[in-house]
Design a protein around this motif. Structure first.
Motif, PDB file in Angstrom:
ATOM      1  N   VAL A 156       0.851  -1.187   0.000  1.00 56.83           N
ATOM      2  CA  VAL A 156       0.000   0.000   0.000  1.00 56.83           C
ATOM      3  C   VAL A 156       0.891   1.243   0.000  1.00 56.83           C
ATOM      4  O   VAL A 156       1.765   1.390   0.852  1.00 56.83           O
ATOM      5  CB  VAL A 156      -0.949   0.023   1.215  1.00 56.83           C
ATOM      6  CG1 VAL A 156      -1.742   1.331   1.255  1.00 56.83           C
ATOM      7  CG2 VAL A 156      -1.883  -1.178   1.188  1.00 56.83           C
ATOM      8  N   LEU A 157       0.663   2.107  -0.981  1.00 56.22           N
ATOM      9  CA  LEU A 157       1.314   3.412  -1.048  1.00 56.22           C
ATOM     10  C   LEU A 157       0.299   4.412  -0.515  1.00 56.22           C
ATOM     11  O   LEU A 157      -0.824   4.484  -1.017  1.00 56.22           O
ATOM     12  CB  LEU A 157       1.688   3.736  -2.491  1.00 56.22           C
ATOM     13  CG  LEU A 157       2.225   5.141  -2.761  1.00 56.22           C
ATOM     14  CD1 LEU A 157       3.503   5.411  -1.968  1.00 56.22           C
ATOM     15  CD2 LEU A 157       2.451   5.334  -4.254  1.00 56.22           C
ATOM     16  N   LYS A 158       0.688   5.179   0.508  1.00 58.19           N
ATOM     17  CA  LYS A 158      -0.283   6.056   1.164  1.00 58.19           C
ATOM     18  C   LYS A 158       0.292   7.451   1.386  1.00 58.19           C
ATOM     19  O   LYS A 158       1.418   7.606   1.843  1.00 58.19           O
ATOM     20  CB  LYS A 158      -0.698   5.443   2.506  1.00 58.19           C
ATOM     21  CG  LYS A 158      -1.694   6.281   3.278  1.00 58.19           C
ATOM     22  CD  LYS A 158      -2.270   5.540   4.485  1.00 58.19           C
ATOM     23  CE  LYS A 158      -1.277   5.398   5.595  1.00 58.19           C
ATOM     24  NZ  LYS A 158      -1.873   4.881   6.840  1.00 58.19           N
ATOM     25  N   PHE A 159      -0.526   8.457   1.073  1.00 64.85           N
ATOM     26  CA  PHE A 159      -0.240   9.856   1.354  1.00 64.85           C
ATOM     27  C   PHE A 159      -1.276  10.300   2.383  1.00 64.85           C
ATOM     28  O   PHE A 159      -2.468  10.308   2.103  1.00 64.85           O
ATOM     29  CB  PHE A 159      -0.347  10.698   0.080  1.00 64.85           C
ATOM     30  CG  PHE A 159       0.652  10.303  -0.965  1.00 64.85           C
ATOM     31  CD1 PHE A 159       1.886  10.919  -1.034  1.00 64.85           C
ATOM     32  CD2 PHE A 159       0.356   9.300  -1.877  1.00 64.85           C
ATOM     33  CE1 PHE A 159       2.819  10.548  -1.994  1.00 64.85           C
ATOM     34  CE2 PHE A 159       1.279   8.918  -2.844  1.00 64.85           C
ATOM     35  CZ  PHE A 159       2.513   9.552  -2.898  1.00 64.85           C
ATOM     36  N   ASP A 160      -0.819  10.650   3.566  1.00 67.66           N
ATOM     37  CA  ASP A 160      -1.712  11.006   4.670  1.00 67.66           C
ATOM     38  C   ASP A 160      -1.377  12.432   5.090  1.00 67.66           C
ATOM     39  O   ASP A 160      -0.305  12.685   5.636  1.00 67.66           O
ATOM     40  CB  ASP A 160      -1.486  10.027   5.828  1.00 67.66           C
ATOM     41  CG  ASP A 160      -2.422  10.256   6.986  1.00 67.66           C
ATOM     42  OD1 ASP A 160      -3.177  11.242   6.980  1.00 67.66           O
ATOM     43  OD2 ASP A 160      -2.393   9.438   7.918  1.00 67.66           O
ATOM     44  N   GLY A 161      -2.276  13.372   4.810  1.00 67.67           N
ATOM     45  CA  GLY A 161      -1.911  14.749   5.101  1.00 67.67           C
ATOM     46  C   GLY A 161      -3.060  15.707   5.245  1.00 67.67           C
ATOM     47  O   GLY A 161      -4.228  15.357   5.094  1.00 67.67           O
ATOM     48  N   TYR A 162      -2.682  16.938   5.525  1.00 67.77           N
ATOM     49  CA  TYR A 162      -3.641  18.033   5.618  1.00 67.77           C
ATOM     50  C   TYR A 162      -2.962  19.324   5.187  1.00 67.77           C
ATOM     51  O   TYR A 162      -1.736  19.439   5.159  1.00 67.77           O
ATOM     52  CB  TYR A 162      -4.196  18.168   7.038  1.00 67.77           C
ATOM     53  CG  TYR A 162      -3.190  18.670   8.047  1.00 67.77           C
ATOM     54  CD1 TYR A 162      -3.071  20.029   8.314  1.00 67.77           C
ATOM     55  CD2 TYR A 162      -2.350  17.789   8.725  1.00 67.77           C
ATOM     56  CE1 TYR A 162      -2.138  20.501   9.232  1.00 67.77           C
ATOM     57  CE2 TYR A 162      -1.420  18.248   9.636  1.00 67.77           C
ATOM     58  CZ  TYR A 162      -1.317  19.603   9.889  1.00 67.77           C
ATOM     59  OH  TYR A 162      -0.394  20.068  10.791  1.00 67.77           O
ATOM     60  N   GLN A 163      -3.770  20.298   4.831  1.00 69.08           N
ATOM     61  CA  GLN A 163      -3.308  21.651   4.522  1.00 69.08           C
ATOM     62  C   GLN A 163      -4.473  22.548   4.895  1.00 69.08           C
ATOM     63  O   GLN A 163      -5.431  22.696   4.158  1.00 69.08           O
ATOM     64  CB  GLN A 163      -2.965  21.784   3.046  1.00 69.08           C
ATOM     65  CG  GLN A 163      -1.821  22.698   2.701  1.00 69.08           C
ATOM     66  CD  GLN A 163      -1.989  24.181   3.054  1.00 69.08           C
ATOM     67  OE1 GLN A 163      -2.940  24.613   3.659  1.00 69.08           O
ATOM     68  NE2 GLN A 163      -1.011  24.966   2.678  1.00 69.08           N
ATOM     69  N   GLY A 164      -4.413  23.111   6.090  1.00 72.15           N
ATOM     70  CA  GLY A 164      -5.561  23.757   6.705  1.00 72.15           C
ATOM     71  C   GLY A 164      -5.973  25.102   6.177  1.00 72.15           C
ATOM     72  O   GLY A 164      -7.089  25.524   6.426  1.00 72.15           O
ATOM     73  N   ILE A 165      -5.134  25.812   5.449  1.00 68.13           N
ATOM     74  CA  ILE A 165      -5.527  27.145   5.000  1.00 68.13           C
ATOM     75  C   ILE A 165      -5.837  27.153   3.503  1.00 68.13           C
ATOM     76  O   ILE A 165      -6.825  27.703   3.076  1.00 68.13           O
ATOM     77  CB  ILE A 165      -4.429  28.178   5.330  1.00 68.13           C
ATOM     78  CG1 ILE A 165      -4.362  28.346   6.834  1.00 68.13           C
ATOM     79  CG2 ILE A 165      -4.698  29.489   4.635  1.00 68.13           C
ATOM     80  CD1 ILE A 165      -3.404  29.393   7.301  1.00 68.13           C
ATOM     81  N   LYS A 166      -4.993  26.551   2.706  1.00 64.50           N
ATOM     82  CA  LYS A 166      -5.191  26.520   1.251  1.00 64.50           C
ATOM     83  C   LYS A 166      -5.234  25.046   0.833  1.00 64.50           C
ATOM     84  O   LYS A 166      -5.989  24.285   1.406  1.00 64.50           O
ATOM     85  CB  LYS A 166      -4.073  27.281   0.547  1.00 64.50           C
ATOM     86  CG  LYS A 166      -3.940  28.734   0.970  1.00 64.50           C
ATOM     87  CD  LYS A 166      -4.937  29.619   0.269  1.00 64.50           C
ATOM     88  CE  LYS A 166      -4.795  31.050   0.744  1.00 64.50           C
ATOM     89  NZ  LYS A 166      -4.750  32.021  -0.254  1.00 64.50           N
ATOM     90  N   THR A 167      -4.415  24.643  -0.149  1.00 70.74           N
ATOM     91  CA  THR A 167      -4.327  23.239  -0.563  1.00 70.74           C
ATOM     92  C   THR A 167      -2.865  22.885  -0.814  1.00 70.74           C
ATOM     93  O   THR A 167      -2.049  23.739  -1.099  1.00 70.74           O
ATOM     94  CB  THR A 167      -5.110  22.954  -1.868  1.00 70.74           C
ATOM     95  OG1 THR A 167      -4.531  23.693  -2.930  1.00 70.74           O
ATOM     96  CG2 THR A 167      -6.579  23.292  -1.718  1.00 70.74           C
ATOM     97  N   ASN A 168      -2.587  21.593  -0.694  1.00 68.36           N
ATOM     98  CA  ASN A 168      -1.288  21.088  -1.117  1.00 68.36           C
ATOM     99  C   ASN A 168      -1.462  20.491  -2.510  1.00 68.36           C
ATOM    100  O   ASN A 168      -2.550  20.572  -3.079  1.00 68.36           O
ATOM    101  CB  ASN A 168      -0.735  20.068  -0.113  1.00 68.36           C
ATOM    102  CG  ASN A 168      -1.624  18.850   0.038  1.00 68.36           C
ATOM    103  OD1 ASN A 168      -2.509  18.611  -0.775  1.00 68.36           O
ATOM    104  ND2 ASN A 168      -1.412  18.081   1.076  1.00 68.36           N
ATOM    105  N   GLY A 169      -0.434  19.879  -3.062  1.00 69.85           N
ATOM    106  CA  GLY A 169      -0.546  19.273  -4.378  1.00 69.85           C
ATOM    107  C   GLY A 169       0.348  18.059  -4.526  1.00 69.85           C
ATOM    108  O   GLY A 169       1.448  18.017  -3.981  1.00 69.85           O
ATOM    109  N   LEU A 170      -0.138  17.057  -5.236  1.00 71.10           N
ATOM    110  CA  LEU A 170       0.583  15.811  -5.491  1.00 71.10           C
ATOM    111  C   LEU A 170       0.409  15.470  -6.958  1.00 71.10           C
ATOM    112  O   LEU A 170      -0.711  15.533  -7.488  1.00 71.10           O
ATOM    113  CB  LEU A 170       0.014  14.700  -4.607  1.00 71.10           C
ATOM    114  CG  LEU A 170       0.559  13.297  -4.801  1.00 71.10           C
ATOM    115  CD1 LEU A 170       2.029  13.231  -4.362  1.00 71.10           C
ATOM    116  CD2 LEU A 170      -0.272  12.297  -4.011  1.00 71.10           C
ATOM    117  N   ASP A 171       1.498  15.082  -7.630  1.00 67.85           N
ATOM    118  CA  ASP A 171       1.396  14.788  -9.053  1.00 67.85           C
ATOM    119  C   ASP A 171       2.477  13.794  -9.478  1.00 67.85           C
ATOM    120  O   ASP A 171       3.483  13.609  -8.788  1.00 67.85           O
ATOM    121  CB  ASP A 171       1.542  16.067  -9.870  1.00 67.85           C
ATOM    122  CG  ASP A 171       0.899  15.968 -11.248  1.00 67.85           C
ATOM    123  OD1 ASP A 171       0.314  14.919 -11.587  1.00 67.85           O
ATOM    124  OD2 ASP A 171       0.977  16.953 -12.000  1.00 67.85           O
TER     125      ASP A 171
END
Length: 186
Positions: A156-171
């Motif tokens: 399992v490949l997992k990205f576990d996160g948050y970004q409370g004010i704006k957004t993050n990005g994954l690509d």
């Protein structure tokens, strides 16, 4: 008698008659030790997110287009990317069809605006192992590459996160098997 080279996880097996001449056996052994099997094909489904979140299990992640990415200034490939604006843990994961062996993981990540002020954190897991904690950071796209990751029958490949004010990005998430040399003579 046979010299035998096998890689059951790659579905490859080769048998060579053992010669009574030591010189021929040495040549065969030398040739076998230089053979490298090609790396496997891409294991991640939809790592570019061009198909939305198809292939991914998502809790709180969405897809952004280049025109909607005003917080992140596009994406590394100027296409779609995954992002989360959660105030607490949100998970994006995919179960990969791996076999015992060594793998390479690469991806591009942008922590987003204000992440460096304690408003963003994303942890990346390979199976149960934490690879990296992307806590904060500058608002820019950065490529991350991890080599020699070991796997079992599935991972399992997992990205576990948050970004409370704006957004993050994954690509551009990618996992490939590392090329594996065959042993000389088994």
């Amino acid at each position: 008698q046979y010299l035998r080279a096998a890689r059951t996880n790659l579905g490859f097996e080769m048998r060579i008659m053992k010669s009574s001449t030591p010189a021929v056996a040495a040549i065969v052994s030398a040739v076998l030790s230089t053979i490298v099997l090609p790396a496997h094909a891409e294991l991640v489904t939809n790592g570019s997110f061009s198909g939305g979140l198809n292939g991914w299990d998502s809790e709180g992640w969405g897809i952004f287009t280049p025109s909607a990415s005003f917080y992140l200034y596009g994406s590394p490939s100027e296409g779609y990317h995954a992002a989360t604006g959660c105030y607490s843990s949100c998970v994006l994961s995919q179960t990969l069809s791996t076999v015992p062996g060594s793998y390479t993981l690469s991806f591009w990540f942008n922590p987003g605006e204000f992440a460096g002020e304690g408003h963003g954190d994303t942890k990346v897991y390979w199976g149960n192992d934490l690879l990296v904690d992307l806590n904060g950071g500058a608002q820019k796209w950065t490529q991350y590459v991890f080599t020699n990751l070991h796997a079992t029958s599935s991972t399992v490949l997992k990205f576990d996160g948050y970004q409370g004010i704006k957004t993050n990005g994954l690509d551009d998430v990618s996992v490939t098997a590392s090329a594996t040399p065959l042993p000389g003579a088994l």
